[in-house]
Enzyme design. Structure first.
Site, mmCIF file in Angstrom:
data_model
loop_
_atom_site.group_PDB
_atom_site.id
_atom_site.type_symbol
_atom_site.label_atom_id
_atom_site.label_comp_id
_atom_site.label_asym_id
_atom_site.label_seq_id
_atom_site.Cartn_x
_atom_site.Cartn_y
_atom_site.Cartn_z
ATOM 1 N N ALA A 370 41.101 35.374 39.781
ATOM 2 C CA ALA A 370 40.417 34.433 40.512
ATOM 3 C C ALA A 370 39.942 36.308 41.843
ATOM 4 C CB ALA A 370 40.468 33.971 41.727
ATOM 5 N N PRO A 371 38.524 35.718 41.613
ATOM 6 C CA PRO A 371 37.147 34.883 41.121
ATOM 7 C C PRO A 371 37.087 34.751 39.336
ATOM 8 C CG PRO A 371 36.234 36.397 42.329
ATOM 9 C CD PRO A 371 37.625 36.800 42.160
ATOM 10 N N GLY A 372 37.480 35.634 38.588
ATOM 11 C CA GLY A 372 36.954 35.749 37.113
ATOM 12 C C GLY A 372 35.423 36.655 36.931
ATOM 13 N N GLY A 373 35.540 38.153 37.740
ATOM 14 C CA GLY A 373 34.812 38.774 37.239
ATOM 15 C C GLY A 373 35.302 39.827 36.703
ATOM 16 N N LYS A 374 37.033 40.654 36.953
ATOM 17 C CA LYS A 374 37.247 41.040 35.564
ATOM 18 C C LYS A 374 37.413 40.456 33.917
ATOM 19 C CE LYS A 374 39.781 42.482 38.557
ATOM 20 N NZ LYS A 374 39.600 42.509 40.053
ATOM 21 N N ASP A 392 46.273 33.065 37.970
ATOM 22 C CA ASP A 392 46.199 33.115 39.627
ATOM 23 C C ASP A 392 47.524 32.109 40.725
ATOM 24 O OD1 ASP A 392 43.947 34.925 41.651
ATOM 25 O OD2 ASP A 392 44.680 33.123 42.853
ATOM 26 N N ASP A 436 45.692 43.133 39.308
ATOM 27 C CA ASP A 436 44.758 44.049 39.915
ATOM 28 C C ASP A 436 45.478 42.965 41.379
ATOM 29 O OD1 ASP A 436 42.337 45.036 42.139
ATOM 30 O OD2 ASP A 436 41.518 43.386 41.580
ATOM 31 N N CYS A 493 42.306 47.153 45.143
ATOM 32 C CA CYS A 493 41.049 47.885 46.343
ATOM 33 C C CYS A 493 41.904 48.278 47.698
ATOM 34 C CB CYS A 493 40.495 46.223 46.626
ATOM 35 S SG CYS A 493 40.929 44.539 47.633
#
Length: 648
Positions: A370-374, A392, A436, A493
């Protein structure tokens, strides 16, 4: 009426039994006794409503009131005859009071204060008393006849207590003045009592004093300059430790960090770079979008958005990224966005997917999706083939994940809501896994300012524990014998060493994996050693991204290749640690040999210049040297002389 007056006289007689004798002289001395009686009753009513008015009555008025009381007792028989006179006089008094709303000339004589009873009263209290008297005057007059006897009796008591009340009021006034003066003194003391602390340079500073941020910023730049050339620019009376303490204090003041986090970031990089990092965290990162290649091409998307007044530019190191500079409409509300032609996504989150490099028809897992970019980027690279598991642990976050999958027309994704540590037993056997991991967010401070003050050492301990568990689960979920894969990409990150290199080093010790190149052409190599940490030499293959260097969110990317599906035992771990130690020794020896070789090369170059002089070597090389030197004029003269001597 006579019955009422008789009842009044009887009640008055019961209340005042001591008054038996009446002076006839007081009855005949004043022809207007009834008028005086009425005014005294009115004053009694006022005194009953406001006790402060009784303080202003003098002794002469009290004597007259007592005389009136005695006259009342004697004139009960003639009350009926004089009733009309009383009513007329009462009406005249009410008219005067309503017109003047103040004391009349008739009662001015007995309202006048004596000199020994005068006292100062504040203006505010006088106004309140006058308002109370005006408002209660009519009511007191209406009840004056019924309260006449009681008020007369109270007047006698108040007359006795009048002197003591005045004294008490004076004492209270003095006490209030003393309290006010004392409170003012305490306020002044409180203003003087401000917290004072001593800075690193020995200067005393007040915590309540206003801070000049421009001065603090200039001091930061000055200290950075001094630390860059410490031996030449330092103050002889101050040590490097004192300069660092002052710099830390100024950074916390100017940028608003907690001491713990500011010290961690300051020790992460060289001082000048660390200050640039703090400054970069104060500015937002550029807005970037990723083209959904399942629906459009980047070239076509650029033309469409440019026609809508969007100023953008392609990202050089990405084939699908675009950087937005200015837009007349919200980028997240265009028809192209709603149609799924692009995804709002930070540029730093492109890097893990590029390092993973998923292939078509593979089995891939995005462990924290989540939220689904990758996830949508992986699906686009797989061209909607194969199977992609998007997991998730937070069920609420899967709603936004599903929405983005539908908007971008992703059809090869299975959304799951599991703990990442459950995957090796639940499913497993993946060709590639992207982790991630959840982190402290030190790389996205520009987006989340709360990180500056809220993150503590306990947060780092919690995150690192979860990251260690997740990376081992990600490795165990991968099939080492996969024909096309067997890769794990670990990213965060955050830019802290504890959450990045230390976690990868932990995985190297616990599982049979190795670090491989990420395939990213940009980024800073990871740390092989930092502070007390000593990492695998291949850690330099990992990549770090900094806001002040790459103008993107802080990020870390590491790519691992799984060698075997077996888990390392205690002996294997010891053997692996020995191999790593031996590898480090050999690398150190090689580095030392290279350094010595460079030194020797420098010495040889200097020696060659010196050996260019006309020096004759010894032993075997002498003849060769002479033969080489015969062509020179000086040498020819010497040889000719020698020949002449031999001939003689």
């Amino acid at each position: 009426m006579s019955k009422k007056m008789n009842s009044k006289s009887n009640s008055l007689a019961e209340k005042k039994k001591p008054v038996q004798s009446v002076s006839k002289q007081s009855i005949s001395s004043k022809p207007s006794a009834l008028a005086q009686k009425k005014t005294s009753s009115l004053s009694a009513g006022k005194s009953n409503q406001s006790k402060k008015a009784s303080l202003f009555e003098d002794e002469s008025s009290d004597d007259e009131d007592n005389g009136d009381v005695e006259e009342e007792e004697e004139e009960d028989a003639s009350e009926e005859e004089e009733e009309e006179e009383e009513e007329e006089e009462s009406e005249e008094e009410t008219k005067k009071s309503t017109k003047q709303k103040s004391f009349s000339d008739d009662n001015k004589s007995w309202l006048k204060l004596k000199d020994n009873k005068k006292r100062k009263v504040e203006e505010s209290e006088e106004e309140e008393e006058e308002e109370e008297e005006d408002s209660s005057f009519d009511a007191s007059f209406a009840t004056a006849n019924s309260e006449e006897e009681d008020s007369d009796e109270e007047e006698g008591e108040e007359e006795e207590e009048g002197g003591s009340d005045e004294e008490d009021d004076g004492e209270v006034g003095e006490k209030v003045e003393r309290d006010d003066y004392q409170m003012e003194g305490e306020d002044e003391e409180d203003e003087d009592k401000t917290d004072v602390f001593v800075s690193a340079n020995g200067e005393t500073m007040s915590s309540m004093a206003p801070v000049d941020l421009a001065e603090v910023n200039s001091r930061i730049q000055e200290i950075v300059k001094i630390l860059g050339d410490f031996s030449n620019l330092k103050d002889p009376t101050r040590s490097r430790k004192e300069y660092m303490a002052q710099l830390l204090n100024d950074i916390c003041t100017f940028y608003g960090y907690s001491t713990f986090l500011a010290e961690k970031l300051l020790n992460l990089l060289p001082v000048d770079e660390a200050v640039k990092l703090f400054e970069a965290n104060e500015t937002p990162r550029p807005v970037t979008i990723r083209t959904n290649t399942l629906k459009t091409r980047r070239k076509d998307l650029i033309e469409t958005l440019t026609g809508r007044g969007v100023q953008l530019e392609p990202i050089k190191w990405s084939k699908v990224g675009l950087q937005i500079f200015e837009s007349q409409i919200p980028v997240g509300a265009t028809p192209e966005y709603l149609a799924g032609h692009y995804m709002l996504q930070s540029a730093s989150s492109f890097a893990p997917v590029m390092a993973l490099a998923p292939q078509e028809n593979e089995r891939v897992l995005d462990m924290c999706a989540a939220p689904g970019g990758k996830t949508t980027y992986i699906a686009a690279l797989m061209k909607n083939t194969g199977t992609l598991f998007a997991n998730d642990i937070n069920k609420d976050r899967t709603k936004s994940l599903n929405a983005n999958l539908h908007r971008l027309s992703i059809r090869n994704v299975v959304v799951t809501n599991l703990n990442g540590t459950e995957f090796p037993k639940a499913i497993g056997g993946f060709d590639r896994v992207l982790l991630d991991a959840p982190c402290t967010g030190l790389g996205v401070i520009s987006r989340d300012v709360a990180v500056k003050t809220q993150k503590t050492e306990q947060d780092f301990a919690v995150c690192t524990k979860a990251q260690k568990e997740l990376i081992l689960s990600a490795i165990d979920s991968v099939n080492a014998s996969s024909s096309s894969g067997g890769y794990i990409v670990y990213s965060t990150c955050s830019i802290s060493v504890e959450e990045n290199e230390a976690i990868v080093e932990y995985a190297l010790k616990k599982r049979q994996v190795k670090i491989v190149p990420t395939g990213l052409e940009f980024g800073t190599p990871g740390f092989t050693n930092h502070g007390a940490f000593r990492f695998n030499p291949n850690m330099k293959l990992t990549r770090r991204f900094y806001p002040h260097t790459h103008n993107m969110d802080g990020f870390f990317v590491a790519k691992l290749k799984k060698i075997s599906n077996s888990v390392l035992s205690g002996k294997d771990e010891a053997k692996q640690s020995q191999e790593l130690a031996q590898q480090r020794k050999t690398e150190k020896a090689e580095a030392k040999a290279e350094a010595e070789a460079e030194k020797n090369n420098g010495k040889k170059a200097g020696g060659e210049k010196k050996n260019q002089k006309n020096t004759v070597p010894k032993n075997k090389n002498r003849k060769q040297h002479v033969s080489q030197m015969k062509g020179r004029p000086g040498v020819q003269k010497k040889t000719f002389k020698k020949k002449q001597k031999t001939q003689e």
